[in-house]
Design a protein around this motif. Structure first.
Motif, PDB file in Angstrom:
ATOM      1  N   GLU A  20       0.816  -1.209   0.000  1.00  0.00           N
ATOM      2  CA  GLU A  20       0.000   0.000   0.000  1.00  0.00           C
ATOM      3  C   GLU A  20       0.857   1.270   0.000  1.00  0.00           C
ATOM      4  OE1 GLU A  20       0.923  -0.936   4.235  1.00  0.00           O
ATOM      5  OE2 GLU A  20       0.297  -2.100   2.471  1.00  0.00           O
ATOM      6  N   ARG A  21       2.114   1.148   0.404  1.00  0.00           N
ATOM      7  CA  ARG A  21       3.019   2.302   0.396  1.00  0.00           C
ATOM      8  C   ARG A  21       3.961   2.275  -0.805  1.00  0.00           C
ATOM      9  NH1 ARG A  21       4.602   3.292   6.819  1.00  0.00           N
ATOM     10  NH2 ARG A  21       2.531   2.794   7.648  1.00  0.00           N
ATOM     11  N   CYS A  22       3.733   1.346  -1.730  1.00  0.00           N
ATOM     12  CA  CYS A  22       4.637   1.175  -2.880  1.00  0.00           C
ATOM     13  C   CYS A  22       3.883   1.179  -4.204  1.00  0.00           C
ATOM     14  CB  CYS A  22       5.428  -0.120  -2.732  1.00  0.00           C
ATOM     15  SG  CYS A  22       6.385  -0.259  -1.214  1.00  0.00           S
ATOM     16  N   PRO A  23       3.035   2.170  -4.457  1.00  0.00           N
ATOM     17  CA  PRO A  23       2.330   2.198  -5.744  1.00  0.00           C
ATOM     18  C   PRO A  23       3.269   2.607  -6.873  1.00  0.00           C
ATOM     19  CG  PRO A  23       1.898   4.218  -4.556  1.00  0.00           C
ATOM     20  CD  PRO A  23       2.688   3.332  -3.616  1.00  0.00           C
ATOM     21  N   LEU A  24       2.856   2.329  -8.095  1.00  0.00           N
ATOM     22  CA  LEU A  24       3.577   2.813  -9.266  1.00  0.00           C
ATOM     23  C   LEU A  24       2.975   4.160  -9.660  1.00  0.00           C
ATOM     24  CD1 LEU A  24       5.797   1.919 -11.334  1.00  0.00           C
ATOM     25  CD2 LEU A  24       3.901   1.310 -12.849  1.00  0.00           C
ATOM     26  N   LEU A  25       3.809   5.191  -9.657  1.00  0.00           N
ATOM     27  CA  LEU A  25       3.392   6.505 -10.118  1.00  0.00           C
ATOM     28  C   LEU A  25       3.556   6.527 -11.640  1.00  0.00           C
ATOM     29  CD1 LEU A  25       2.569   9.478  -9.709  1.00  0.00           C
ATOM     30  CD2 LEU A  25       4.983   9.986  -9.241  1.00  0.00           C
ATOM     31  N   VAL A  26       2.443   6.541 -12.347  1.00  0.00           N
ATOM     32  CA  VAL A  26       2.440   6.526 -13.809  1.00  0.00           C
ATOM     33  C   VAL A  26       2.246   7.959 -14.298  1.00  0.00           C
ATOM     34  CG1 VAL A  26       1.338   5.609 -15.875  1.00  0.00           C
ATOM     35  CG2 VAL A  26       1.472   4.201 -13.804  1.00  0.00           C
ATOM     36  N   LEU A  27       3.192   8.429 -15.123  1.00  0.00           N
ATOM     37  CA  LEU A  27       3.190   9.820 -15.595  1.00  0.00           C
ATOM     38  C   LEU A  27       3.064   9.857 -17.111  1.00  0.00           C
ATOM     39  CD1 LEU A  27       6.127  11.085 -13.346  1.00  0.00           C
ATOM     40  CD2 LEU A  27       3.670  11.289 -12.921  1.00  0.00           C
ATOM     41  N   GLU A  28       2.155  10.682 -17.597  1.00  0.00           N
ATOM     42  CA  GLU A  28       1.909  10.808 -19.026  1.00  0.00           C
ATOM     43  C   GLU A  28       1.740  12.283 -19.382  1.00  0.00           C
ATOM     44  OE1 GLU A  28      -0.588   6.758 -19.906  1.00  0.00           O
ATOM     45  OE2 GLU A  28      -1.576   8.296 -18.670  1.00  0.00           O
ATOM     46  N   GLN A  29       1.815  12.579 -20.657  1.00  0.00           N
ATOM     47  CA  GLN A  29       1.631  13.936 -21.189  1.00  0.00           C
ATOM     48  C   GLN A  29       2.675  14.915 -20.647  1.00  0.00           C
ATOM     49  OE1 GLN A  29      -2.440  15.007 -20.292  1.00  0.00           O
ATOM     50  NE2 GLN A  29      -3.269  13.185 -21.287  1.00  0.00           N
ATOM     51  N   PRO A  30       3.963  14.716 -21.007  1.00  0.00           N
ATOM     52  CA  PRO A  30       4.987  15.691 -20.618  1.00  0.00           C
ATOM     53  C   PRO A  30       4.564  17.102 -21.011  1.00  0.00           C
ATOM     54  CG  PRO A  30       5.986  13.795 -21.690  1.00  0.00           C
ATOM     55  CD  PRO A  30       4.505  13.639 -21.862  1.00  0.00           C
ATOM     56  N   ARG A  31       4.782  18.090 -20.151  1.00  0.00           N
ATOM     57  CA  ARG A  31       4.218  19.427 -20.351  1.00  0.00           C
ATOM     58  C   ARG A  31       5.033  20.293 -21.312  1.00  0.00           C
ATOM     59  NH1 ARG A  31      -0.024  20.699 -17.350  1.00  0.00           N
ATOM     60  NH2 ARG A  31      -0.438  19.623 -15.388  1.00  0.00           N
TER      61      ARG A  31
END
Length: 264
Positions: free
Chosen positions: A252-263
């Motif tokens: 629960e403290r180790c999610p995958l942060l998924v990042l999309e759409q570089p600004r």
């Protein structure tokens, strides 16, 4: 910081989840980022992630880590020495960036934002990133309660215990940083009798002893909350979301942060 990782690599095989990604966490990278046909940049040399992507370039500051931990270069993967905050690759050059615990390896919000800016820079338009977090809780755990839970068998591994202690002793927001020496100091205050800890938990003394590499380290870690990390990422990415990474202890403290759409 390099000397810190040189020490860590000497007992790498004694480490386990949540510090190292189990198979279900590795599968999450593939599922959430669709890496099969991607040219991937890996932050660090996490061996469990070495076979992801069509091609992979891994960047690590420690020559010793590359020599000891990386499973070897092939025709489709390669590891090089480099600084994450000044990545040795061109802008707009990779389809995906992945990293395991890499944001916690940085000591401040400023450093995390710098890394996120570098990830944004090197990604192609439409590129994406996946970073497994070690996210601290909004309110720190009570250390006395952590000790009681551990001795009662409620903490699955020594590595989970290390992270629970570390997350409970960090400084304030936004950095939530802690010197690794302070993690060892807090552990020794809670568990002065390591044999008692070993007998109560069944943990091998050699595994418990892995924490002693912190004694001479000058490194600091950070354990910001998931909400803080998503907020920091939003400065560089139009979309950020958290994906669960399996069923292992402390997941629960180790999610995958998924990042999309570089600004940019």
């Amino acid at each position: 910081m390099t000397s810190h990782w040189d020490a860590i690599r000497r007992h790498w095989q004694l480490l386990g989840p949540p510090l190292r990604p189990p198979p279900d966490a590795v599968e999450t990278y593939e599922r959430e980022l669709d890496l099969q046909s991607a040219h991937v940049l890996l932050l660090g040399v996490t061996p469990e992630l070495a076979d992801l992507g069509k091609t992979m370039l891994a960047v690590d500051e420690s020559a010793s880590m590359i020599a000891s931990i990386w499973p070897g270069d092939t025709g489709t993967r390669k590891a090089v020495i480099g600084n994450w905050l000044d990545l040795p690759i061109a802008s707009n050059s990779v389809d995906a960036v992945i990293g395991d615990g890499c944001l916690s390896a940085l000591h401040s919000s400023t450093a995390r934002l710098h890394l996120l800016a570098e990830i944004e820079r090197v990604l192609k338009p439409g590129g994406r990133a996946g970073l497994r977090l070690f996210a601290g809780p909004e309110a720190p755990d009570d250390l006395a309660a952590v000790r009681e839970l551990t001795l009662a068998g409620g903490v699955a591994t020594f590595h989970e215990l290390k992270w629970r202690i570390a997350m409970s002793c960090t400084g304030g927001y936004p950095d939530r940083a802690i010197k690794v020496k302070a993690i060892l100091k807090a552990f020794d205050a809670l568990f002065a009798d390591r044999e008692e800890l070993s007998l109560a938990t069944g943990w091998d003394m050699a595994v418990i002893g892995t924490i002693d590499v912190y004694a001479t380290s000058q490194a600091s870690y950070s354990f910001a909350s998931a909400a803080v990390l998503v907020g920091e990422a939003s400065r560089h990415f139009g979309r950020g979301r958290l994906a669960p990474t399996g069923t292992y202890d402390m997941v629960e403290r180790c999610p995958l942060l998924v990042l999309e759409q570089p600004r940019r």
